[in-house]
Design a protein around this motif. Structure first.
Motif, PDB file in Angstrom:
ATOM      1  N   SER A  76     -26.067 -15.836 -43.890  1.00  0.00           N
ATOM      2  CA  SER A  76     -26.446 -14.787 -42.996  1.00  0.00           C
ATOM      3  C   SER A  76     -25.076 -14.272 -42.138  1.00  0.00           C
ATOM      4  CB  SER A  76     -27.376 -15.145 -41.963  1.00  0.00           C
ATOM      5  OG  SER A  76     -28.604 -15.642 -42.671  1.00  0.00           O
ATOM      6  N   GLN A  77     -25.147 -13.059 -41.804  1.00  0.00           N
ATOM      7  CA  GLN A  77     -24.069 -12.626 -41.023  1.00  0.00           C
ATOM      8  C   GLN A  77     -24.320 -13.019 -39.488  1.00  0.00           C
ATOM      9  OE1 GLN A  77     -22.952  -8.670 -41.546  1.00  0.00           O
ATOM     10  NE2 GLN A  77     -22.054  -9.043 -43.457  1.00  0.00           N
ATOM     11  N   PRO A  78     -23.544 -13.851 -38.717  1.00  0.00           N
ATOM     12  CA  PRO A  78     -24.265 -13.863 -37.282  1.00  0.00           C
ATOM     13  C   PRO A  78     -24.536 -12.579 -36.606  1.00  0.00           C
ATOM     14  CG  PRO A  78     -22.573 -15.591 -37.765  1.00  0.00           C
ATOM     15  CD  PRO A  78     -22.689 -14.516 -38.779  1.00  0.00           C
ATOM     16  N   HIS A 126     -24.107 -10.497 -33.450  1.00  0.00           N
ATOM     17  CA  HIS A 126     -23.466 -10.233 -32.166  1.00  0.00           C
ATOM     18  C   HIS A 126     -22.920  -9.016 -31.585  1.00  0.00           C
ATOM     19  CE1 HIS A 126     -20.244 -10.651 -35.088  1.00  0.00           C
ATOM     20  NE2 HIS A 126     -19.529 -10.004 -34.021  1.00  0.00           N
ATOM     21  N   ASN A 127     -22.688  -9.006 -30.395  1.00  0.00           N
ATOM     22  CA  ASN A 127     -22.151  -7.818 -29.968  1.00  0.00           C
ATOM     23  C   ASN A 127     -20.893  -7.666 -30.503  1.00  0.00           C
ATOM     24  OD1 ASN A 127     -24.563  -7.767 -28.362  1.00  0.00           O
ATOM     25  ND2 ASN A 127     -23.514  -8.056 -26.419  1.00  0.00           N
ATOM     26  N   GLY A 128     -20.569  -6.255 -31.085  1.00  0.00           N
ATOM     27  CA  GLY A 128     -19.349  -6.252 -31.858  1.00  0.00           C
ATOM     28  C   GLY A 128     -19.453  -6.037 -33.344  1.00  0.00           C
ATOM     29  N   ILE A 129     -20.544  -6.679 -33.869  1.00  0.00           N
ATOM     30  CA  ILE A 129     -20.652  -6.515 -35.332  1.00  0.00           C
ATOM     31  C   ILE A 129     -21.013  -5.075 -35.706  1.00  0.00           C
ATOM     32  CG2 ILE A 129     -23.505  -6.717 -35.518  1.00  0.00           C
ATOM     33  CD1 ILE A 129     -23.120  -8.512 -37.851  1.00  0.00           C
ATOM     34  N   ALA A 130     -20.135  -4.758 -36.805  1.00  0.00           N
ATOM     35  CA  ALA A 130     -20.098  -3.434 -37.117  1.00  0.00           C
ATOM     36  C   ALA A 130     -21.530  -2.687 -37.744  1.00  0.00           C
ATOM     37  CB  ALA A 130     -19.033  -3.352 -38.319  1.00  0.00           C
ATOM     38  N   GLU A 131     -21.841  -1.635 -37.098  1.00  0.00           N
ATOM     39  CA  GLU A 131     -22.935  -0.859 -37.679  1.00  0.00           C
ATOM     40  C   GLU A 131     -22.665   0.001 -38.903  1.00  0.00           C
ATOM     41  OE1 GLU A 131     -21.346   1.484 -34.412  1.00  0.00           O
ATOM     42  OE2 GLU A 131     -21.741  -0.554 -34.625  1.00  0.00           O
ATOM     43  N   TRP A 132     -23.806   0.406 -39.514  1.00  0.00           N
ATOM     44  CA  TRP A 132     -23.449   1.392 -40.596  1.00  0.00           C
ATOM     45  C   TRP A 132     -22.875   2.799 -39.689  1.00  0.00           C
ATOM     46  CZ3 TRP A 132     -23.584   1.284 -45.734  1.00  0.00           C
ATOM     47  CH2 TRP A 132     -23.658   2.785 -46.518  1.00  0.00           C
ATOM     48  N   PRO A 133     -21.887   3.433 -40.082  1.00  0.00           N
ATOM     49  CA  PRO A 133     -21.517   4.805 -39.329  1.00  0.00           C
ATOM     50  C   PRO A 133     -22.596   5.522 -38.833  1.00  0.00           C
ATOM     51  CG  PRO A 133     -19.989   4.008 -41.241  1.00  0.00           C
ATOM     52  CD  PRO A 133     -21.315   3.208 -41.459  1.00  0.00           C
ATOM     53  N   GLY A 134     -22.559   5.560 -37.501  1.00  0.00           N
ATOM     54  CA  GLY A 134     -23.662   6.594 -37.117  1.00  0.00           C
ATOM     55  C   GLY A 134     -24.835   5.774 -36.737  1.00  0.00           C
ATOM     56  N   ASP A 135     -25.085   4.588 -36.981  1.00  0.00           N
ATOM     57  CA  ASP A 135     -26.378   4.051 -36.878  1.00  0.00           C
ATOM     58  C   ASP A 135     -26.288   3.364 -35.356  1.00  0.00           C
ATOM     59  OD1 ASP A 135     -28.818   2.993 -37.088  1.00  0.00           O
ATOM     60  OD2 ASP A 135     -28.271   2.056 -39.169  1.00  0.00           O
ATOM     61  N   THR A 136     -27.473   2.792 -35.097  1.00  0.00           N
ATOM     62  CA  THR A 136     -27.592   2.096 -33.786  1.00  0.00           C
ATOM     63  C   THR A 136     -26.928   0.767 -33.661  1.00  0.00           C
ATOM     64  OG1 THR A 136     -29.851   2.930 -33.568  1.00  0.00           O
ATOM     65  CG2 THR A 136     -29.122   1.069 -32.016  1.00  0.00           C
ATOM     66  N   PRO A 137     -25.780   0.670 -32.814  1.00  0.00           N
ATOM     67  CA  PRO A 137     -25.129  -0.670 -32.786  1.00  0.00           C
ATOM     68  C   PRO A 137     -26.013  -1.852 -32.267  1.00  0.00           C
ATOM     69  CG  PRO A 137     -23.834   0.970 -31.532  1.00  0.00           C
ATOM     70  CD  PRO A 137     -25.227   1.638 -31.735  1.00  0.00           C
ATOM     71  N   PHE A 138     -25.590  -3.071 -32.647  1.00  0.00           N
ATOM     72  CA  PHE A 138     -26.352  -4.282 -32.248  1.00  0.00           C
ATOM     73  C   PHE A 138     -26.048  -4.369 -30.655  1.00  0.00           C
ATOM     74  CE2 PHE A 138     -26.601  -8.693 -31.276  1.00  0.00           C
ATOM     75  CZ  PHE A 138     -27.949  -8.953 -31.684  1.00  0.00           C
ATOM     76  N   GLN A 139     -26.981  -4.821 -30.115  1.00  0.00           N
ATOM     77  CA  GLN A 139     -26.563  -5.308 -28.862  1.00  0.00           C
ATOM     78  C   GLN A 139     -27.789  -6.353 -28.291  1.00  0.00           C
ATOM     79  OE1 GLN A 139     -26.715  -2.403 -25.615  1.00  0.00           O
ATOM     80  NE2 GLN A 139     -25.594  -3.662 -24.189  1.00  0.00           N
ATOM     81  N   TYR A 140     -27.232  -7.681 -27.720  1.00  0.00           N
ATOM     82  CA  TYR A 140     -27.956  -8.560 -26.920  1.00  0.00           C
ATOM     83  C   TYR A 140     -27.504  -8.752 -25.781  1.00  0.00           C
ATOM     84  CZ  TYR A 140     -30.045 -12.881 -25.904  1.00  0.00           C
ATOM     85  OH  TYR A 140     -30.747 -13.858 -25.248  1.00  0.00           O
ATOM     86  N   GLU A 141     -28.549  -8.877 -24.790  1.00  0.00           N
ATOM     87  CA  GLU A 141     -28.257  -9.380 -23.414  1.00  0.00           C
ATOM     88  C   GLU A 141     -29.313 -10.126 -22.887  1.00  0.00           C
ATOM     89  OE1 GLU A 141     -28.112  -6.165 -20.258  1.00  0.00           O
ATOM     90  OE2 GLU A 141     -29.137  -5.047 -21.631  1.00  0.00           O
ATOM     91  N   VAL A 142     -28.815 -11.129 -22.052  1.00  0.00           N
ATOM     92  CA  VAL A 142     -30.063 -11.751 -21.218  1.00  0.00           C
ATOM     93  C   VAL A 142     -30.449 -10.802 -20.018  1.00  0.00           C
ATOM     94  CG1 VAL A 142     -30.651 -13.888 -19.864  1.00  0.00           C
ATOM     95  CG2 VAL A 142     -29.119 -13.984 -21.628  1.00  0.00           C
TER      96      VAL A 142
END
Length: 210
Positions: A9-11, A13-29
């Motif tokens: 699996s790809q870990p 994390h904030n900064g992983i590339a999303e499909w162009p124009g799609d929703t970026p991944f973001q995790y926060e406490v």
């Protein structure tokens, strides 16, 4: 079965590339234990198609099955890792000489996406004639170490539809750089997302020993 489980699996994390124009991944406490008095609570925002994930047919077909309607057994069982590095595309002619030995899942190692933090300018894709071959061989799932089985600009999604028409489900963005060709046991279960068009998965393999 013996051997060590390998995480493919790809870990996330904030900064992983999303499909162009799609929703970026973001995790926060979102809430800290220091303030709640008991626990830390995280919050995640993501597209269903970021990182290692499965496509439900509903992703590209309004009448297709959704994630919670998919057969779970397809995502667990014997799988064959096939090395196709160096190919711009993979179709019938590239796979028909390979003995699948009755394996219902194949994982294609292309090594055409070296950096998960950068969306690739190009990557290995599947040709539309692959679906009929996989059906003939009894394959029910195909996995690939790229963001999609089709090129990024495609609107017709010929490979997606070829696979769907031939009863083959799709697993994308797996990591096979350290996995040698051969037979493995695969587990890549989607989340039971009601009405979902896709789902992140934790995909793992270990060597298949008959």
């Amino acid at each position: 079965m013996t051997g060590k489980w390998i995480d493919i699996s790809q870990p996330l994390h904030n900064g992983i590339a999303e499909w162009p124009g799609d929703t970026p991944f973001q995790y926060e406490v979102k809430f800290l234990k220091a303030f709640t008095g008991s626990v830390n609570i995280g919050q995640m925002t993501t597209s269903m198609h970021t990182g290692t994930h499965i496509d439900a047919p509903f992703h590209y077909d309004d009448e297709g099955l959704k994630v919670d309607e998919l057969p779970i057994d397809v995502y667990i069982g014997r799988a064959k890792v096939i090395d196709v590095t160096g190919l711009e595309s993979v179709g019938r002619s590239d796979l028909e000489a390979i003995d699948f030995e009755g394996v219902e899942r194949i994982l294609l190692k292309t090594l055409s996406r070296p950096d998960t933090d950068v969306f690739p300018e190009s990557y290995t894709v599947l040709r539309a004639d692959i679906g009929s071959l996989l059906k003939e061989r009894g394959v029910r799932l195909i996995g690939i170490d790229t963001p999609s089985v089709d090129p990024e600009p495609s609107k017709t999604l010929d490979a997606h539809h070829s696979l769907h028409d031939n009863g083959v489900l799709i697993l994308e963005n797996i990591v096979l750089a350290d996995v040698e060709p051969g037979d493995y046991e695969l587990i890549a279960l989607p989340l039971p997302i009601k009405g979902g068009d896709g789902s992140p998965v934790r995909a793992v393999v270990r060597r298949w020993e008959a």
